[in-house]
Design an enzyme around this catalytic site. Structure first.
Site, mmCIF file in Angstrom:
data_model
loop_
_atom_site.group_PDB
_atom_site.id
_atom_site.type_symbol
_atom_site.label_atom_id
_atom_site.label_comp_id
_atom_site.label_asym_id
_atom_site.label_seq_id
_atom_site.Cartn_x
_atom_site.Cartn_y
_atom_site.Cartn_z
ATOM 1 N N TYR A 23 -95.069 -31.740 1.720
ATOM 2 C CA TYR A 23 -93.877 -31.492 0.893
ATOM 3 C C TYR A 23 -93.012 -32.752 0.823
ATOM 4 O O TYR A 23 -92.657 -33.229 -0.269
ATOM 5 C CB TYR A 23 -93.062 -30.324 1.480
ATOM 6 C CG TYR A 23 -91.638 -30.261 0.942
ATOM 7 C CD1 TYR A 23 -91.396 -29.978 -0.403
ATOM 8 C CD2 TYR A 23 -90.533 -30.494 1.772
ATOM 9 C CE1 TYR A 23 -90.087 -29.940 -0.911
ATOM 10 C CE2 TYR A 23 -89.237 -30.447 1.280
ATOM 11 C CZ TYR A 23 -89.025 -30.179 -0.066
ATOM 12 O OH TYR A 23 -87.739 -30.144 -0.558
ATOM 13 N N LYS A 25 -92.123 -35.193 -2.449
ATOM 14 C CA LYS A 25 -90.753 -35.442 -2.922
ATOM 15 C C LYS A 25 -90.460 -36.956 -2.874
ATOM 16 O O LYS A 25 -89.806 -37.492 -3.774
ATOM 17 C CB LYS A 25 -89.735 -34.686 -2.060
ATOM 18 C CG LYS A 25 -89.763 -33.175 -2.220
ATOM 19 C CD LYS A 25 -89.408 -32.675 -3.614
ATOM 20 C CE LYS A 25 -87.968 -32.888 -3.983
ATOM 21 N NZ LYS A 25 -87.631 -32.226 -5.279
#
Ligand code: NAD
Ligand code: TYD
Length: 358
Positions: free
Chosen positions: A162, A166
């Protein structure tokens, strides 16, 4: 051209929907929401805007270039605010593909379609336009107990799929400013909490498990530290950056509220003991389960830049905000029932049975 619209991607998710509700209440301008309506997207969260001509929800993917271009041309927004993302670390460990597709490739597609749109605006609209990318403090990696908090110049060191996805999206946004001059802004904020958060994340999961008398699954020793920011404060910060942020800059947003996970869970339990007393203290449900792989130990935000440049600081103290959030979940059973579908139960089984705590 109309400068009355903004395009809000991911506006049916937790933070995006709070932002849209807050925007309509405060600004009176019209948000067009583009949301894929994944498991985390929920039109019910925007139900209070149904029939309100100031708002429109379009189901679709930020990775669909033709759709994004059509929406931009049709509505001529003065800003794009990008909340759309796969956002849950545990899911990124089980299935990273969706994180790369949406957070990296999707953000790239959205950026490029926005660039094509921005390039042909007239000079004043081009000067006024903003692309605001909502990101996370997790891109900076993990801190030791005595390390200084993350600032905007802390090197990126993402540790989960994750966080890596990002980080990649942040870099793409940066490059579109430096290479093409697209007027971008990036915000990196800490853990949000508040109304309408999907109950896979720590705070709503613990509230709902406690109410059902289920174990409260604390990963590892429970001493990992997060900085907690009420979503309403986050929305105010984003509006302020949109209004006055310097182009191409990034702004860290934090709540000045570092807490261990155990402190958060105990505070939730104490509030429930008060608001909905059970036969036993809720804290008796706390269960330590095997840790998350690669679990970052501590996040902390140095939010001096946004305070000094834009005069923003959080206004909701963590204890008051947490109590208000517990009360919100108690008062919104219908919303809770709506999000706990079969797909939700399947995720809970998958994530917690592997930890021996289904
Ligand atoms: P969320 O998971 O609740 O909502 C994400 C929304 O994006 C959902 O409505 C989902 O349907 C939508 N979406 C997913 N893929 C999409 C796609 N390909 N196209 C269009 N829409 C898509 O997430 P959130 O907690 O509201 O987070 C919003 C943003 O803020 C994310 O970018 C996240 O990385 C960032 N952020 C969140 C936190 C936090 O604590 N929740 C902290 C810092 C940063
Ligand atoms: P989470 O809400 O998933 O946010 P993030 O991983 O983005 O910080 O988790 C917050 C903290 O709570 C994190 O340290 C992991 C921990 N946690 C648990 O201990 N148990 C749980 O069931 C969950 C979902 C999280």
């Amino acid at each position: 051209m109309s400068t009355d619209f903004i395009l809000v991607t991911g506006g049916a998710g937790f933070i995006g929907a709070n932002f849209v509700l807050n925007w309509v209440a405060q600004e009176g301008a019209r948000p067009v929401v583009l949301d894929k309506l994944t498991y985390a997207g929920n039109p019910e969260t925007l139900a209070s805007l149904q029939g309100d001509a100031r708002h429109q929800l379009v189901q679709g993917d930020i990775g669909d270039a033709a759709l994004v271009s059509r929406l931009l041309t049709e509505h001529q927004p003065r800003a794009v605010v990008n909340f759309a993302a796969e956002s849950h670390v545990d899911r990124s460990i089980v299935s990273p593909d969706a994180f790369v597709n949406t957070n990296v490739v999707g953000t790239f597609t959205l950026l490029h379609a926005t660039l094509d749109y921005w390039r042909v605006l007239d000079a004043s609209a081009r000067a006024a336009f903003r692309f605001l990318h909502v990101s996370t403090d997790e891109v900076y990696g993990t801190l030791g107990p005595d390390d200084p908090a993350f600032s905007e110049t802390t090197p990126y060191a993402p540790n989960s799929p994750y966080a890596a996805s990002k980080a990649a999206s942040d870099h793409l946004v940066r490059s579109y400013f430096h290479t093409y001059g697209l007027p971008t802004l990036t915000t990196n904020c800490s853990n949000n909490y508040g109304p309408f958060q999907f109950p896979e994340k720590l705070i709503p999961l613990m509230i709902l498990n406690a109410l059902e008398g289920k174990p409260l699954p604390v990963y590892g020793d429970g001493l990992n530290v997060r900085d907690w920011l009420h979503v309403a404060d986050h929305c105010t910060a984003i509006r302020r950056v949109l209004e006055a942020g310097r182009l191409g800059e990034t702004y860290n947003i934090g709540g000045n509220a570092e807490r261990t996970n155990l402190q958060i869970v105990q505070a939730i339990c104490a509030t429930l003991d008060d608001l909905r007393p059970g036969a036993r203290p809720y804290a008796s449900l706390v269960t330590h389960v095997p840790d998350r792989p690669g679990h970052d130990r501590r996040y902390a935000i140095n939010a001096t830049k946004i305070l000094q440049e834009l005069g923003w600081q959080p206004s909701i103290a963590a204890e008051a905000g947490l109590r208000q959030t517990v009360a919100w979940y108690l008062a919104h059973q219908a919303w809770v029932d709506g999000v706990r579908t079969g797909a939700y139960r399947q995720w809970i089984d998958q994530n917690y049975s592997a930890r021996g705590n289904a």
